[in-house]
Write a protein that holds these residues in place. Structure first.
Motif, PDB file in Angstrom:
ATOM      1  N   UNK A  91       0.854  -1.163  -0.015  1.00  0.00           N
ATOM      2  CA  UNK A  91       0.041   0.065  -0.003  1.00  0.00           C
ATOM      3  C   UNK A  91       0.830   1.285  -0.030  1.00  0.00           C
ATOM      4  N   UNK A  92       1.941   1.326   0.719  1.00  0.00           N
ATOM      5  CA  UNK A  92       2.786   2.392   0.782  1.00  0.00           C
ATOM      6  C   UNK A  92       3.531   2.559  -0.398  1.00  0.00           C
ATOM      7  N   UNK A  93       3.907   1.616  -1.176  1.00  0.00           N
ATOM      8  CA  UNK A  93       4.742   1.518  -2.418  1.00  0.00           C
ATOM      9  C   UNK A  93       3.805   1.982  -3.464  1.00  0.00           C
ATOM     10  N   UNK A  94       2.597   1.759  -3.368  1.00  0.00           N
ATOM     11  CA  UNK A  94       1.405   2.180  -4.316  1.00  0.00           C
ATOM     12  C   UNK A  94       1.088   3.303  -4.358  1.00  0.00           C
TER      13      UNK A  94
ATOM     14  N   UNK B 161      12.538   6.179  -3.312  1.00  0.00           N
ATOM     15  CA  UNK B 161      12.079   5.383  -2.536  1.00  0.00           C
ATOM     16  C   UNK B 161      11.878   3.916  -2.846  1.00  0.00           C
ATOM     17  N   UNK B 162      11.808   3.097  -1.833  1.00  0.00           N
ATOM     18  CA  UNK B 162      11.626   1.686  -2.154  1.00  0.00           C
ATOM     19  C   UNK B 162      11.928   0.816  -0.691  1.00  0.00           C
TER      20      UNK B 162
ATOM     21  N   UNK C  68       7.659   7.164   1.707  1.00  0.00           N
ATOM     22  CA  UNK C  68       7.352   6.006   2.071  1.00  0.00           C
ATOM     23  C   UNK C  68       7.303   5.658   3.431  1.00  0.00           C
ATOM     24  N   UNK C  69       8.327   6.255   4.152  1.00  0.00           N
ATOM     25  CA  UNK C  69       8.488   5.993   5.657  1.00  0.00           C
ATOM     26  C   UNK C  69       7.303   6.804   6.012  1.00  0.00           C
ATOM     27  N   UNK C  70       6.940   8.041   5.776  1.00  0.00           N
ATOM     28  CA  UNK C  70       5.619   8.599   6.354  1.00  0.00           C
ATOM     29  C   UNK C  70       4.442   7.991   6.144  1.00  0.00           C
ATOM     30  N   UNK C  71       4.445   6.968   4.944  1.00  0.00           N
ATOM     31  CA  UNK C  71       3.111   6.356   5.049  1.00  0.00           C
ATOM     32  C   UNK C  71       3.017   4.822   5.469  1.00  0.00           C
ATOM     33  N   UNK C  72       4.197   4.410   5.667  1.00  0.00           N
ATOM     34  CA  UNK C  72       4.372   2.936   6.184  1.00  0.00           C
ATOM     35  C   UNK C  72       5.019   2.620   7.353  1.00  0.00           C
ATOM     36  N   UNK C  73       5.934   3.272   7.963  1.00  0.00           N
ATOM     37  CA  UNK C  73       6.750   3.058   9.018  1.00  0.00           C
ATOM     38  C   UNK C  73       6.194   2.886  10.411  1.00  0.00           C
TER      39      UNK C  73
END
Length: 172
Positions: free
Chosen positions: A71-74, A128-129, A146-151
């Motif tokens: 989801x984060x990558x998307x 990102x990745x 990516x960190x903001x949405x998934x970490x």
């Protein structure tokens, strides 16, 4: 936009992308703990141990981890963006994350979980990745977006990180 949502990288592009990855991340594949983490982790990165998944007999945490990272990558790729899915020394892909993984769609090529080899997802500009290390049993996410949405969600699944920006995190 691509015609097919998942396309294997042709040999010449495969070599270009991997050569760029090796150089950009100072990639040094190794099974030796003395040479880990295998990449120079970017300043904006967080790395977690995957050990929490060892006691996950029904794969619930693994499924949640995969969903959160995908989801984060998307989200970071945007509605028409594409990503690379790199499998070390195997077929690698360019794919449209918005067009895979849903009902009636192809599955994601590879998984954020490194099942026996290095599995890497990358924005085409490398901003990102994720980098899954099979022998260290770790997952690194990088890029502020990516960190903001998934970490935060990955923390909930795997526990506190082992490294931030390539530096070992001490005990909490």
């Amino acid at each position: 936009m691509m015609g097919d949502p998942v396309v294997a990288l042709p040999e010449a592009e495969y070599r270009r992308v991997w050569d760029r990855f090796y150089k950009h991340f100072s990639f040094q594949p190794s099974m030796s703990p003395l040479k880990w983490p295998a990449i120079e982790e970017p300043v904006a990165s967080v790395t977690w141990s995957l050990a929490a998944l060892d006691s996950d007999p029904d794969d619930e945490r693994l499924d949640r981890l995969v969903a959160v990272v995908e989801q984060g990558l998307s989200s970071c790729a945007g509605p028409s963006g594409t990503l690379f899915a790199l499998d070390w020394q195997h077929t690698s892909y360019r794919f449209a994350p918005q067009e895979v993984g849903g009902p009636g769609q192809l599955a994601w090529p590879l998984s954020p979980y490194p099942d026996g080899d290095y599995f890497i997802f990358l924005a085409e500009d490398f901003r990102f990745g994720s980098f899954g290390h099979p022998w260290e049993e770790s997952l690194c996410l990088f890029g502020e977006e990516l960190l903001n949405v998934a970490a935060t969600e990955v923390d909930k699944v795997l526990g506190p990180p082992i490294r931030r920006s390539g530096k070992v995190v001490g005990p909490a």
